[in-house]
Design a protein around this motif. Structure first.
Motif, PDB file in Angstrom:
ATOM      1  N   ARG A 178       0.860  -1.187   0.000  1.00  0.00           N
ATOM      2  CA  ARG A 178       0.000   0.000   0.000  1.00  0.00           C
ATOM      3  C   ARG A 178       0.893   1.233   0.000  1.00  0.00           C
ATOM      4  N   LEU A 179       0.644   2.154  -0.910  1.00  0.00           N
ATOM      5  CA  LEU A 179       1.447   3.370  -0.993  1.00  0.00           C
ATOM      6  C   LEU A 179       0.600   4.495  -1.530  1.00  0.00           C
ATOM      7  N   GLN A 180       1.123   5.698  -1.442  1.00  0.00           N
ATOM      8  CA  GLN A 180       0.429   6.889  -1.916  1.00  0.00           C
ATOM      9  C   GLN A 180       0.707   7.093  -3.404  1.00  0.00           C
ATOM     10  N   GLN A 181      -0.249   7.678  -4.099  1.00  0.00           N
ATOM     11  CA  GLN A 181      -0.039   8.036  -5.496  1.00  0.00           C
ATOM     12  C   GLN A 181       1.195   8.926  -5.621  1.00  0.00           C
ATOM     13  N   GLY A 182       2.085   8.572  -6.559  1.00  0.00           N
ATOM     14  CA  GLY A 182       3.315   9.301  -6.753  1.00  0.00           C
ATOM     15  C   GLY A 182       4.472   8.794  -5.920  1.00  0.00           C
ATOM     16  N   GLU A 183       4.215   7.832  -5.035  1.00  0.00           N
ATOM     17  CA  GLU A 183       5.268   7.272  -4.189  1.00  0.00           C
ATOM     18  C   GLU A 183       6.051   6.212  -4.963  1.00  0.00           C
ATOM     19  N   ARG A 184       7.305   6.036  -4.588  1.00  0.00           N
ATOM     20  CA  ARG A 184       8.167   5.034  -5.218  1.00  0.00           C
ATOM     21  C   ARG A 184       8.074   3.712  -4.468  1.00  0.00           C
ATOM     22  N   LEU A 185       7.937   2.627  -5.228  1.00  0.00           N
ATOM     23  CA  LEU A 185       7.941   1.286  -4.652  1.00  0.00           C
ATOM     24  C   LEU A 185       9.260   0.615  -4.981  1.00  0.00           C
ATOM     25  N   ARG A 186       9.933   0.100  -3.952  1.00  0.00           N
ATOM     26  CA  ARG A 186      11.192  -0.622  -4.132  1.00  0.00           C
ATOM     27  C   ARG A 186      11.083  -1.958  -3.412  1.00  0.00           C
ATOM     28  N   ARG A 187      11.216  -3.034  -4.159  1.00  0.00           N
ATOM     29  CA  ARG A 187      11.169  -4.367  -3.580  1.00  0.00           C
ATOM     30  C   ARG A 187      12.162  -5.257  -4.315  1.00  0.00           C
ATOM     31  N   VAL A 188      12.786  -6.156  -3.577  1.00  0.00           N
ATOM     32  CA  VAL A 188      13.707  -7.127  -4.152  1.00  0.00           C
ATOM     33  C   VAL A 188      13.025  -8.489  -4.132  1.00  0.00           C
ATOM     34  N   LEU A 189      12.756  -9.031  -5.301  1.00  0.00           N
ATOM     35  CA  LEU A 189      12.214 -10.375  -5.395  1.00  0.00           C
ATOM     36  C   LEU A 189      13.321 -11.386  -5.127  1.00  0.00           C
ATOM     37  N   VAL A 190      13.077 -12.272  -4.175  1.00  0.00           N
ATOM     38  CA  VAL A 190      13.991 -13.378  -3.888  1.00  0.00           C
ATOM     39  C   VAL A 190      13.260 -14.669  -4.254  1.00  0.00           C
ATOM     40  N   ASN A 191      13.844 -15.436  -5.149  1.00  0.00           N
ATOM     41  CA  ASN A 191      13.193 -16.644  -5.648  1.00  0.00           C
ATOM     42  C   ASN A 191      13.617 -17.867  -4.838  1.00  0.00           C
ATOM     43  N   ARG A 192      12.697 -18.375  -4.010  1.00  0.00           N
ATOM     44  CA  ARG A 192      12.927 -19.601  -3.243  1.00  0.00           C
ATOM     45  C   ARG A 192      12.188 -20.788  -3.856  1.00  0.00           C
ATOM     46  N   LEU A 193      11.692 -20.630  -5.077  1.00  0.00           N
ATOM     47  CA  LEU A 193      11.029 -21.724  -5.774  1.00  0.00           C
ATOM     48  C   LEU A 193      12.065 -22.604  -6.460  1.00  0.00           C
ATOM     49  N   ASP A 194      11.599 -23.715  -7.007  1.00  0.00           N
ATOM     50  CA  ASP A 194      12.506 -24.590  -7.760  1.00  0.00           C
ATOM     51  C   ASP A 194      12.411 -24.350  -9.255  1.00  0.00           C
ATOM     52  N   GLN A 195      11.807 -23.216  -9.662  1.00  0.00           N
ATOM     53  CA  GLN A 195      11.733 -22.843 -11.070  1.00  0.00           C
ATOM     54  C   GLN A 195      11.839 -21.336 -11.180  1.00  0.00           C
ATOM     55  N   PRO A 196      12.212 -20.807 -12.362  1.00  0.00           N
ATOM     56  CA  PRO A 196      12.352 -19.359 -12.522  1.00  0.00           C
ATOM     57  C   PRO A 196      11.016 -18.641 -12.342  1.00  0.00           C
ATOM     58  N   THR A 197      11.086 -17.376 -11.975  1.00  0.00           N
ATOM     59  CA  THR A 197       9.882 -16.578 -11.782  1.00  0.00           C
ATOM     60  C   THR A 197      10.209 -15.100 -11.985  1.00  0.00           C
ATOM     61  N   THR A 198       9.181 -14.263 -11.988  1.00  0.00           N
ATOM     62  CA  THR A 198       9.310 -12.801 -11.998  1.00  0.00           C
ATOM     63  C   THR A 198       8.127 -12.243 -11.214  1.00  0.00           C
ATOM     64  N   ILE A 199       8.057 -10.923 -11.100  1.00  0.00           N
ATOM     65  CA  ILE A 199       6.837 -10.253 -10.632  1.00  0.00           C
ATOM     66  C   ILE A 199       6.391  -9.272 -11.708  1.00  0.00           C
ATOM     67  N   HIS A 200       5.127  -9.398 -12.108  1.00  0.00           N
ATOM     68  CA  HIS A 200       4.475  -8.406 -12.970  1.00  0.00           C
ATOM     69  C   HIS A 200       3.526  -7.586 -12.105  1.00  0.00           C
ATOM     70  N   TRP A 201       3.610  -6.274 -12.223  1.00  0.00           N
ATOM     71  CA  TRP A 201       2.808  -5.354 -11.420  1.00  0.00           C
ATOM     72  C   TRP A 201       1.595  -4.965 -12.260  1.00  0.00           C
ATOM     73  N   HIS A 202       0.547  -5.746 -12.128  1.00  0.00           N
ATOM     74  CA  HIS A 202      -0.564  -5.704 -13.082  1.00  0.00           C
ATOM     75  C   HIS A 202      -1.330  -4.388 -12.997  1.00  0.00           C
TER      76      HIS A 202
END
Length: 444
Positions: A49-73
């Protein structure tokens, strides 16, 4: 196709999102917990949850056994942050990580999910809400996010791992046998007669189309796919394709001692999705119709000089497609396509093409004609932009996903004002996996 690579400098204070195996109580406790894949071990994933105009910074760490990404729909962001594996970034390998960093330009209701092997990863539980708040909060008593997931469970309450089921892929997709709201087997919350709730509804199902109704609730639809309506519409029945969202201002009309419901309308009947147990009155009179939410800064095309593109959807069960080209340029029969896990095509091409549907100049206005020549509905999603459907020469609400019914033709328009390579695909994830993928290239 070549995928750009970007240096992954660590942020000064890394906040991680871990994609990993976990368990969740999706069904009543006597049936035990279900093995899932989840962001931060939670179903749904950590609410952002963030304010309009705010910057989002997150580091995806993959603990799965297959490749992945995050899409910000639904988020209009820089192309490198879109999370479309194979187009905007390389997928994050098991044990790897990727730093996402973008500004949330638009207020509204959005969500995040994988964009590599999306069918399996979303169906196993990987999704989470992303809420961007307006600068001034609207006049509501409570703001609730309702993220709806569709699960296919066996008798031991475990996920059925038939993700490559070609019958599903060639028909309506992977339809489950159990719905949860916010990961709960039963969503129930207290309320009072006369309260006004903001309900942010997210269809995070892999393939299920939701038909939603209300009992003991009145009110208005105020936004679709994160974008405010010019004029709120009275709440009746809402149809949400996979990935679509709706914001409601819902007034509790049920009396004390009664229960109000957000309902799911199914062939077998109407069932409660979310229950609001009424235990008193809030002391207010009947609320007036709400004002429109502040508009987001989305460019709107003039319709006068738009470039026209056409996208024809073909294939599937009971379709007439005899053959299609694949990414290697070879034309294959329907039998051969099925053997390769393909059942659908856009403009005669099955699977992600090397060449875009179109190269677009930055700022170019686009009119896209969508023709569904199949026996099944398709939820068409454009990354990095919002568009309007045109009916009777009149543009409708801004959306990022549109449901196109069998044998139906629809027309959408948008301004290609976000440079980069942007996917355009069916968000019935079984259909996407079986061939319904394309992209546009916006050239700066």
């Amino acid at each position: 196709m070549a995928v750009p690579t970007f240096p992954q400098a660590a942020f000064a204070q890394d906040i991680t999102i871990e994609a990993k195996p976990s368990t969740a109580q999706l069904v009543p406790a006597e049936y035990g917990q279900t093995g899932v894949w989840a962001y931060d071990g939670m179903v749904p994933g950590t609410p952002l949850r963030l304010q309009q105009g705010e910057r989002l910074r997150r580091v995806l760490v993959n603990r799965l056994d297959q490749p992945t990404t995050i899409h910000w729909h639904g988020i209009r962001l820089e192309n490198a942050m879109d999370g479309a594996a194979g187009l905007t970034q390389e997928a994050v390998a098991p044990g790897g990580q990727f730093s996402y960093d973008f500004v949330a330009k638009d207020a509204g209701t959005y969500w995040y999910h994988p964009h590599r092997n999306s069918l399996e990863q979303v169906a196993r539980g990987l999704s989470g809400p992303l809420i961007v708040e307006e600068h001034e909060a609207p006049d509501v008593d409570e703001d609730l996010t309702l993220l709806i997931q569709d699960w296919r469970l066996d008798q031991e309450a475990q996920i059925v791992a038939d993700f490559a089921n070609m019958h599903d892929m060639a028909h309506a997709g992977r339809i489950g046998n159990h719905l949860t709201v916010n990961g709960l087997p039963e969503f129930r919350t207290p309320a009072k007669t006369g309260q006004r709730l903001r309900l942010r509804i997210i269809n995070a199902a892999s393939d299920r189309i939701l038909r939603l109704g209300a009992k003991g609730l009145t009110g208005y639809v105020v936004a679709l796919d994160g974008m405010p309506l010019q004029k709120p519409e009275a709440l009746t029945e809402i149809v949400l394709a996979p990935a679509q969202r709706a914001d409601l201002f819902a007034d509790i009309a049920a009396e004390p001692g009664e229960t109000a419901h957000l309902t799911s309308i199914e062939r077998q009947g109407t069932f409660s999705l979310a229950a609001f147990s009424v235990s008193g009155r809030d002391g207010t009179t009947l609320r007036p119709a709400p004002q429109s939410l502040p508009p987001n800064p989305v460019a709107v095309p003039s319709l006068k000089n738009a470039r026209t593109l056409e996208l024809v959807m073909e294939g599937g069960a009971m379709g007439r497609m005899a053959a299609a080209r694949t990414a290697d340029g070879k034309t294959r029969s329907m039998r051969e396509l099925i053997g390769q896990g393909m059942a659908w095509a856009f403009n005669g091409v099955a699977g992600m093409p090397d060449r875009p549907l179109a190269d677009l100049d930055l700022g170019e206005e686009v009119r896209m004609l969508l023709s569904n020549q199949t026996a099944w509905p398709h939820a068409m999603h454009l990354h990095g932009h919002h568009f309007q459907e045109v009916k009777d020469k009149t543009p409708g609400p801004l959306r990022d996903t549109i449901l196109v019914m069998p044998q139906e033709k629809r027309e959408i328009v948008f301004v290609a004002d976000n440079p980069g390579k942007w996917m355009f695909h069916c968000h019935m994830l079984s259909h996407q996996a079986a061939g319904m993928m394309s992209w546009v290239n916006v050239i700066s």
